[in-house]
Every structure is written in structure tokens, then in C-alpha cells.
Write a protein that holds these residues in place. Sequence first.
Motif, mmCIF file in Angstrom:
data_model
loop_
_atom_site.group_PDB
_atom_site.id
_atom_site.type_symbol
_atom_site.label_atom_id
_atom_site.label_comp_id
_atom_site.label_asym_id
_atom_site.label_seq_id
_atom_site.Cartn_x
_atom_site.Cartn_y
_atom_site.Cartn_z
ATOM 1 N N SER A 81 -0.101 17.486 1.043
ATOM 2 C CA SER A 81 -1.135 16.597 1.600
ATOM 3 C C SER A 81 -1.049 15.227 0.933
ATOM 4 C CB SER A 81 -2.527 17.194 1.393
ATOM 5 O OG SER A 81 -2.793 17.284 0.019
ATOM 6 N N ILE A 82 -1.705 14.262 1.550
ATOM 7 C CA ILE A 82 -1.738 12.924 0.937
ATOM 8 C C ILE A 82 -2.842 12.938 -0.111
ATOM 9 C CG2 ILE A 82 -2.170 10.469 1.319
ATOM 10 C CD1 ILE A 82 -0.895 10.768 4.071
ATOM 11 N N ALA A 83 -2.442 12.820 -1.366
ATOM 12 C CA ALA A 83 -3.420 12.910 -2.454
ATOM 13 C C ALA A 83 -4.053 11.551 -2.749
ATOM 14 C CB ALA A 83 -2.749 13.436 -3.717
ATOM 15 N N ALA A 84 -3.337 10.509 -2.432
ATOM 16 C CA ALA A 84 -3.877 9.176 -2.747
ATOM 17 C C ALA A 84 -3.255 8.116 -1.849
ATOM 18 C CB ALA A 84 -3.607 8.832 -4.205
ATOM 19 N N ILE A 85 -4.051 7.108 -1.573
ATOM 20 C CA ILE A 85 -3.543 5.889 -0.913
ATOM 21 C C ILE A 85 -4.136 4.730 -1.689
ATOM 22 C CG2 ILE A 85 -3.564 4.463 1.185
ATOM 23 C CD1 ILE A 85 -3.910 7.039 2.819
ATOM 24 N N TYR A 86 -3.301 3.899 -2.213
ATOM 25 C CA TYR A 86 -3.807 2.727 -2.927
ATOM 26 C C TYR A 86 -2.796 1.596 -2.868
ATOM 27 C CZ TYR A 86 -1.183 5.052 -6.704
ATOM 28 O OH TYR A 86 -0.215 5.690 -7.438
ATOM 29 N N ARG A 87 -3.259 0.440 -3.246
ATOM 30 C CA ARG A 87 -2.336 -0.694 -3.248
ATOM 31 C C ARG A 87 -1.998 -1.068 -4.678
ATOM 32 N NH1 ARG A 87 -5.087 -6.046 -4.043
ATOM 33 N NH2 ARG A 87 -7.274 -5.576 -3.679
ATOM 34 N N GLU A 88 -0.738 -1.432 -4.831
ATOM 35 C CA GLU A 88 -0.263 -1.890 -6.132
ATOM 36 C C GLU A 88 -0.263 -3.407 -6.083
ATOM 37 O OE1 GLU A 88 0.259 -0.203 -8.771
ATOM 38 O OE2 GLU A 88 1.544 1.544 -8.472
ATOM 39 N N LEU A 122 -4.611 -0.870 10.427
ATOM 40 C CA LEU A 122 -3.719 0.173 9.938
ATOM 41 C C LEU A 122 -4.457 1.439 9.525
ATOM 42 C CD1 LEU A 122 -1.426 -2.119 7.763
ATOM 43 C CD2 LEU A 122 -0.851 -1.109 9.961
ATOM 44 N N PHE A 153 -9.061 3.557 -7.078
ATOM 45 C CA PHE A 153 -8.784 4.931 -6.649
ATOM 46 C C PHE A 153 -8.924 5.885 -7.835
ATOM 47 C CE2 PHE A 153 -6.573 8.666 -5.370
ATOM 48 C CZ PHE A 153 -6.826 8.760 -4.007
ATOM 49 N N VAL A 199 0.853 -1.191 0.000
ATOM 50 C CA VAL A 199 0.000 0.000 0.000
ATOM 51 C C VAL A 199 0.891 1.244 0.000
ATOM 52 C CG1 VAL A 199 -1.861 1.218 1.202
ATOM 53 C CG2 VAL A 199 -1.814 -1.268 1.191
ATOM 54 N N PHE A 215 2.834 3.141 2.800
ATOM 55 C CA PHE A 215 1.803 3.608 3.731
ATOM 56 C C PHE A 215 2.318 3.476 5.164
ATOM 57 C CE2 PHE A 215 -1.661 2.736 6.649
ATOM 58 C CZ PHE A 215 -2.608 3.702 6.330
ATOM 59 N N ARG A 255 1.055 3.932 9.374
ATOM 60 C CA ARG A 255 -0.133 4.062 10.222
ATOM 61 C C ARG A 255 -0.375 5.544 10.542
ATOM 62 N NH1 ARG A 255 -0.625 0.318 15.420
ATOM 63 N NH2 ARG A 255 -0.923 -1.261 13.850
ATOM 64 N N ASP A 276 -1.741 7.562 8.245
ATOM 65 C CA ASP A 276 -1.991 8.209 6.944
ATOM 66 C C ASP A 276 -3.467 8.112 6.601
ATOM 67 O OD1 ASP A 276 0.661 8.679 6.676
ATOM 68 O OD2 ASP A 276 1.018 7.251 5.032
ATOM 69 N N TYR A 277 -3.997 9.118 5.964
ATOM 70 C CA TYR A 277 -5.336 9.024 5.382
ATOM 71 C C TYR A 277 -5.445 9.978 4.196
ATOM 72 C CZ TYR A 277 -6.268 13.024 8.541
ATOM 73 O OH TYR A 277 -6.210 14.213 9.218
ATOM 74 N N VAL A 278 -6.365 9.712 3.314
ATOM 75 C CA VAL A 278 -6.507 10.500 2.087
ATOM 76 C C VAL A 278 -6.898 11.935 2.458
ATOM 77 C CG1 VAL A 278 -7.713 10.695 -0.131
ATOM 78 C CG2 VAL A 278 -7.177 8.444 0.792
ATOM 79 N N PHE A 279 -6.173 12.901 1.873
ATOM 80 C CA PHE A 279 -6.349 14.351 2.078
ATOM 81 C C PHE A 279 -5.829 14.825 3.443
ATOM 82 C CE2 PHE A 279 -10.165 13.733 -0.925
ATOM 83 C CZ PHE A 279 -9.328 13.805 -2.040
ATOM 84 N N MET A 313 -7.719 -0.355 -0.995
ATOM 85 C CA MET A 313 -8.185 0.098 -2.306
ATOM 86 C C MET A 313 -7.128 -0.077 -3.389
ATOM 87 S SD MET A 313 -9.876 3.784 -3.154
ATOM 88 C CE MET A 313 -11.128 3.689 -1.907
ATOM 89 N N GLY A 316 -9.661 5.489 6.498
ATOM 90 C CA GLY A 316 -8.503 5.991 5.752
ATOM 91 C C GLY A 316 -8.803 7.138 4.816
ATOM 92 N N ILE A 317 -10.021 7.667 4.876
ATOM 93 C CA ILE A 317 -10.399 8.786 3.994
ATOM 94 C C ILE A 317 -10.916 9.916 4.882
ATOM 95 C CG2 ILE A 317 -11.904 9.539 2.087
ATOM 96 C CD1 ILE A 317 -12.070 6.463 1.368
ATOM 97 N N MET A 318 -10.410 11.109 4.674
ATOM 98 C CA MET A 318 -10.825 12.258 5.511
ATOM 99 C C MET A 318 -12.327 12.513 5.400
ATOM 100 S SD MET A 318 -9.816 14.391 7.595
ATOM 101 C CE MET A 318 -10.981 15.309 8.531
#
Lengths: 132, 403
Positions: free
Chosen positions: A121-128, B226, B367, A83, A100, A102, A104-107, B362, B401-403
Amino acid sequence: MAEPRKVSPMMLVFYIVGALIVLLIAIISIYAAYAVFRSSQASIEDAGYFLLIATVMLILSAYLMGAMRRRTTIVSVVIPQDVLSIEECAKCSFKNVRAFMRGDYVFKTLGKCPRCSEPMSIAAIYREERGK
Amino acid sequence: MLAVPLPRPYESLTNLIAGIPFVYLKSLVMSFLFPFALAQIPFLGDSGWLQFVVWVLLFLIFILYGQRIQIFSMLREVEAAIRRLEALKNEVRALTIGAIKEMGKPVEDPTGKIDQILEFFTIPPVQLDPMGIVRKLEHILDVRDQRFKDDVRRITPGADEAVLNNLTNLLEAAVSLNYVYKQVRHFYLLGKRTSSFFVVLQIQMILPQVMMEAEAVASAAKAFILGQPLGDGVGALVAAHLMRNKTAHEIAKDIVMTESEFEGRRLFVMKAKGPGAAVGKPSDAINRIVEENGGKISLIVTVDAQVKLEGEKTGSIAEATGVAIGGYGVDKFKIEETASRLKVPVVAVLIKLSNIEALTPMKREVFEAATSAVERIKGLLRERTRTGDSVIVAGIGNTVGIM
């Protein structure tokens, strides 16, 4: 969590021995087909039966080896996830991709941009997907 | 002596075996493959009676014990699934205990209390008289949610609201896995005890589906610990994009809303309150806005993740008429009731993903689909509404995990 599933040694021995026995039968059948073909009472039909048996045994042997491989590669409870958190500066579009962490969150608003000193800011969190 | 005519292949094989070297080895090959060819190996001579006996025995075994063999094979399959389920259940339990100890800073060992919560379940309302059942179900679910939250709060005095929500969701995942494990084990043991084909068949038929669900729930557990965004949160993410840099306020239980303008339209955007795990009660928020505006809402748009059909692409977007909200159906019912009473059109924007993808962190495709969904909503508003209209956009799903 991310450890591969362990296969019991008994099961592994069963697959290996099974695959070897079947392979041995296939080899014997091929030899038998050859022997029949070369013998004085040569019969194409009988040699064909042996070849048929050999083919079935080879397929079965390949299946057993494949099944053994599948069993040893099934992963445990939680699939390992890579992630990523993508930090971005809204002003200069500077990007920083990192693993990622612990908390962290989007925006989420972060510290200053190393390039323009504006807040990042954190613009995105995703898993590859692994292997991509 | 009985003389049973042999099928052509075995007759010729008998002749063949007699004529080639390594005769016993080849006989062994034959007998391994075709039990009835045993009668044909040279040293047994003309033994058609043996072949007959073998045939009759095989016939009797399959007639008398065929179903038992089938039950045995099915039980073996269920047994393997139970072992896997047990491993999943134990691992999620251990994760839950570890997370509560680490993040909740409990004053005493929470293991006993967690094990007690794992056995907790909900009794649905009676369905004999369906009148008003949704209200009753809503009440029971509210009580259950509050009970869970109170229990977690009691054992995690050091947790803030976001962590508390994450731990509550984690515990719910552990409870549901424990329940699934016990249900499957119940059918397995019952089938084994009664040797009933149909008892075993019931569980064996739905086993692949059950296992997929269980794997998905187990995968969600780590994401809750997490605080990683789940695929299911894509609806909330779409709303978060629309709410960014605007002031949000709480309008219903765990639901935040922003009011803004989009090309002359009044836009109410709402989602669950993040970044902790929460879904909130979007129906209460939507109904409140509709009531406050005297029913003068031109469109209600719900945005949610939808479980794709096999063959559909992850992250593809579809539109639908109706309310897109999963769960027990309480929120869906309440929005439908208000919308139909006040004749407010309801549309849905859906982002496709698999069951597993919904409950795991996600994926990149999902996303990125959220950004496309935002544009799709804007297009929808331009096409379906006019300047001066009021529109509600509700992002549905878990906002972890999302604001």
C-alpha cells in the motif's frame, strides 16, 4: 508551470547599465582620492570624502547586481514540487520510493509485494524540498 | 548676488576639484551625488546663487509634490502586484479549464460556463441583528457549496465523486483568486483616479499578506488537479492513521467514522471522506455522536493544522484547550455550543505549518509530524480519560489524497 519568471529585457538593461555606471563612479572616486592624496595640495580629509563616495557607490553597485539576480531567480506561479509516493509492504517492510502519479492516495492498496507477495500500500505521500 | 555659506565638505571639494586632474569628470561625479555641488564646479565660478536656487527648487518640489511622489511609488508597487495576481489568476483559470476538459469529459466547451462561475460570489447574512447569524451563515454556505457542486457536475458528466470534489475545490481556488485580483485592482484604479494617498495606502499596507495568500491558493490548484495531499490535510491524516484497517461508515455530510477500542476506552474517530478533496461537516458528526451517547463523552479531541508564527518550526506539535477548526466558524460554533451545554471537555492537537505549506503538497516534516501526533493523542487519552470512557477524535482539514 515550473519555468523561471521572465524579466523584461528593458529591466535587465536598466540593472546592468545602472550597476556599471555606479561602478564607474566608484572607480573614478577611488582614483580621485589617490590623486588628491598624491597632489601638492594633499588633503587627507578631501581624499576621505572621495573614498566615502567610492564606498557608497560600491555598495550601491553590489545592491543593484544582487537585485538583478533576485529578479531573475523568482519562480513562476506554482513552485516546482517533487512529490513522492512511498509504497510499503506491511509484512516484510519492503519499500519502494517513486514519483507521485495521478490516482495515488495515502493508504491506497496496491499490487503484490515483489519480495513476499503480500499486498502493498502507499504508506506516505509527501514533497521533498528541492536542493535537500 | 546671494552668498550662501557652504557646508564644509562642499567648500573643500570646490578647492579640491580645482587642484586635481580630470576636473570635469570629477565635477560630474560631484554633481551626480550632490545636486547643489553643481554650483561649485570651476567653470561656473562663484555661483552661490545657483546653489540657492537648486536648494529652493528641491525644497518646493518635496513640499508640494512629496505626497504625489510617494503615491506614485506606492502605485508602482501595487501595479507590480496586480501584474503578478493577473498572471496567477490566468494560469489557474487555464489549469481549471484544462483539468475539466481532461478529467470531466464535457460534451461541449466548458470555457464560457467556467468564466461565468468565476464571477460567482457569496453574500453574507445581515449583521445588524446578530441573533441566529451562524445558522443563517451555515445555510448560505450550504447553498453555495451545493451550487458549486451542481455546476461542476453539470459540466463534468464523466467525473466520479473524488474527481468531482477535486474539481469543485479547484474551481473555488480559481474563484477566490479572481476575487482577490479584482479587489486589488479596484483599490489601485480608485487610488490612481482620485490620487488619494489613503486609498492607495489601504491596499499597499496589506499587499504582502494578500500576495502570500494568493500564491498559496495558486499553489493549491495543481495539488487539487493531481489529488495530492495538502499540508492542511494533516489533521485528516492523523485520523486516517487511527482509522486504518477499520471499517468506516458515513455519519454526516462527507464525514466518515470508525468505532474502535483503545486500552479499554471507546474511541470514535472521524475525518472527511477521501481521497477526493473534502472537508465535510465535522460539527454535525460530533454532535450526532454526543447526542447518540446521551452526552456521555469524556473528551472531544480535534486535530488540525495551525498556521505557525514566524520562528516556529514546521511540524511542531502543540496542545490547546478548545475547538480547533478553521473556516467561517460555523462548525466551531456548533461544537462549542454542544460541548458547553453538556459540559464535555474539548482539547485540540495542532500541527504547525506556514500558510503556504498548508496549501501546497504536504511536506515530509508535516507528514512525519502526523505519526508523532498519533502518539501524542494516545498519551492524551491515557492521561485525561479512564477505562470505559468514550472519546471523540476528529481529524479536521481537507482530505485530498488521503483515504
